[in-house]
Design a protein around this motif. Structure first.
Motif, mmCIF file in Angstrom:
data_model
loop_
_atom_site.group_PDB
_atom_site.id
_atom_site.type_symbol
_atom_site.label_atom_id
_atom_site.label_comp_id
_atom_site.label_asym_id
_atom_site.label_seq_id
_atom_site.Cartn_x
_atom_site.Cartn_y
_atom_site.Cartn_z
ATOM 1 N N THR A 177 0.842 -1.192 0.000
ATOM 2 C CA THR A 177 0.000 0.000 0.000
ATOM 3 C C THR A 177 0.877 1.242 0.000
ATOM 4 O OG1 THR A 177 -1.677 -1.183 1.254
ATOM 5 C CG2 THR A 177 -1.845 1.199 1.211
ATOM 6 N N THR A 178 0.719 2.047 -1.020
ATOM 7 C CA THR A 178 1.480 3.294 -1.125
ATOM 8 C C THR A 178 0.501 4.431 -1.375
ATOM 9 O OG1 THR A 178 1.801 3.099 -3.511
ATOM 10 C CG2 THR A 178 3.464 2.081 -2.110
ATOM 11 N N SER A 179 1.064 5.646 -1.447
ATOM 12 C CA SER A 179 0.213 6.793 -1.740
ATOM 13 C C SER A 179 -0.336 6.748 -3.158
ATOM 14 C CB SER A 179 0.992 8.096 -1.535
ATOM 15 O OG SER A 179 2.137 8.118 -2.366
ATOM 16 N N ASN A 180 0.209 5.843 -3.987
ATOM 17 C CA ASN A 180 -0.317 5.679 -5.333
ATOM 18 C C ASN A 180 -1.669 4.988 -5.328
ATOM 19 O OD1 ASN A 180 0.124 6.133 -8.123
ATOM 20 N ND2 ASN A 180 0.489 3.945 -8.391
ATOM 21 N N GLY A 181 -2.082 4.450 -4.178
ATOM 22 C CA GLY A 181 -3.411 3.839 -4.077
ATOM 23 C C GLY A 181 -4.521 4.836 -4.369
ATOM 24 N N LEU A 182 -4.318 6.095 -4.000
ATOM 25 C CA LEU A 182 -5.270 7.161 -4.323
ATOM 26 C C LEU A 182 -4.752 8.046 -5.455
ATOM 27 C CD1 LEU A 182 -6.405 8.391 -0.773
ATOM 28 C CD2 LEU A 182 -7.612 6.884 -2.343
ATOM 29 N N TYR A 183 -3.717 7.588 -6.151
ATOM 30 C CA TYR A 183 -3.082 8.359 -7.234
ATOM 31 C C TYR A 183 -2.618 9.731 -6.748
ATOM 32 C CZ TYR A 183 -5.353 4.749 -9.987
ATOM 33 O OH TYR A 183 -5.769 3.537 -10.479
ATOM 34 N N VAL A 184 -2.180 9.773 -5.501
ATOM 35 C CA VAL A 184 -1.766 11.044 -4.899
ATOM 36 C C VAL A 184 -0.618 11.710 -5.657
ATOM 37 C CG1 VAL A 184 -0.749 12.083 -2.830
ATOM 38 C CG2 VAL A 184 -2.641 10.490 -2.612
ATOM 39 N N PRO A 185 0.442 10.971 -6.031
ATOM 40 C CA PRO A 185 1.543 11.679 -6.702
ATOM 41 C C PRO A 185 1.126 12.348 -8.001
ATOM 42 C CG PRO A 185 2.258 9.505 -5.982
ATOM 43 C CD PRO A 185 0.779 9.556 -5.801
ATOM 44 N N PHE A 186 0.138 11.788 -8.681
ATOM 45 C CA PHE A 186 -0.246 12.341 -9.983
ATOM 46 C C PHE A 186 -1.140 13.566 -9.851
ATOM 47 C CE2 PHE A 186 0.688 7.829 -10.812
ATOM 48 C CZ PHE A 186 1.748 8.002 -11.681
#
Length: 200
Positions: free
Chosen positions: A64-73
């Protein structure tokens, strides 16, 4: 009229351009420009590029990373938009553009709050991954700690910049009325009249 609002000064001796620059420095909208939001915008654009590039690194991660909510994008896109708006507004200052900048600064700041909370939850979750991992995955977990910690720290830095820019934009919008100053310079005194008498 809500476009670029010039400040003019009417003089009779032809120094309109010099007086124009003096008055521009005292106007709130142009005080916003003097604080160089474009420079801060360049810094925010750099943070946005780093956010998007790190997002590509996190795409293939199973944990589980912050990419789960597409945060970096989406957060990187917000940073890029805010930075570009700041650069454009410094070059073309107007009340509309400062208002748009202020709105985007606030949206980005609230986005940082959401992403920061989610990233902290992800970082706290990584400590449980080590129980079922081999030596190689321990290194992978440490990399996740580093990436998420770096993105969280950069988001906090951008939040400070956004707060500063919000204050500058709010002060610029406080009073942006056009100023007209008419300065009358009296004509030089006439030369004394000479007598028409001719010498004998």
């Amino acid at each position: 009229m809500e476009g670029t609002e010039p400040t003019t000064r009417i003089t009779t001796n032809g120094n309109q351009e010099a007086d124009h620059m003096v008055l521009m420095s005292s106007k709130p909208l142009h005080r916003f420009v003097q604080r160089e939001p474009g420079s801060l915008g360049i810094v925010i654009v750099m943070f946005g590029c780093a956010e998007v590039l790190m997002g590509f690194q996190l795409v293939g991660e199973k944990a589980t990373t912050s990419n789960g909510l597409y945060v970096p994008f989406w957060q990187g896109a917000l940073f890029l938009l805010c930075g570009n708006l700041s650069i454009y507004t410094e070059r073309h200052p107007s009340k509309k553009m400062v208002t748009v900048c202020l709105a985007m600064y606030l949206v980005s700041f609230f986005g940082i709050l959401v992403s920061g909370g989610y990233r902290i939850a992800c970082i706290l979750n990584y400590r449980y991954l080590g129980r079922w991992m081999d030596q190689w995955n321990f290194y992978r977990r440490d990399q996740l700690y580093g990436v998420e910690g770096l993105l969280l720290a950069s988001s906090l830095c951008v939040s400070v910049l956004l707060i500063v820019l919000c204050v500058f934009a709010r002060l610029a919008l406080k009073s942006t009325r056009t100023q007209f100053i008419v300065q009358c310079i009296p004509a030089p005194a006439p030369a004394p009249a000479q007598s028409d008498k001719t010498p004998n």
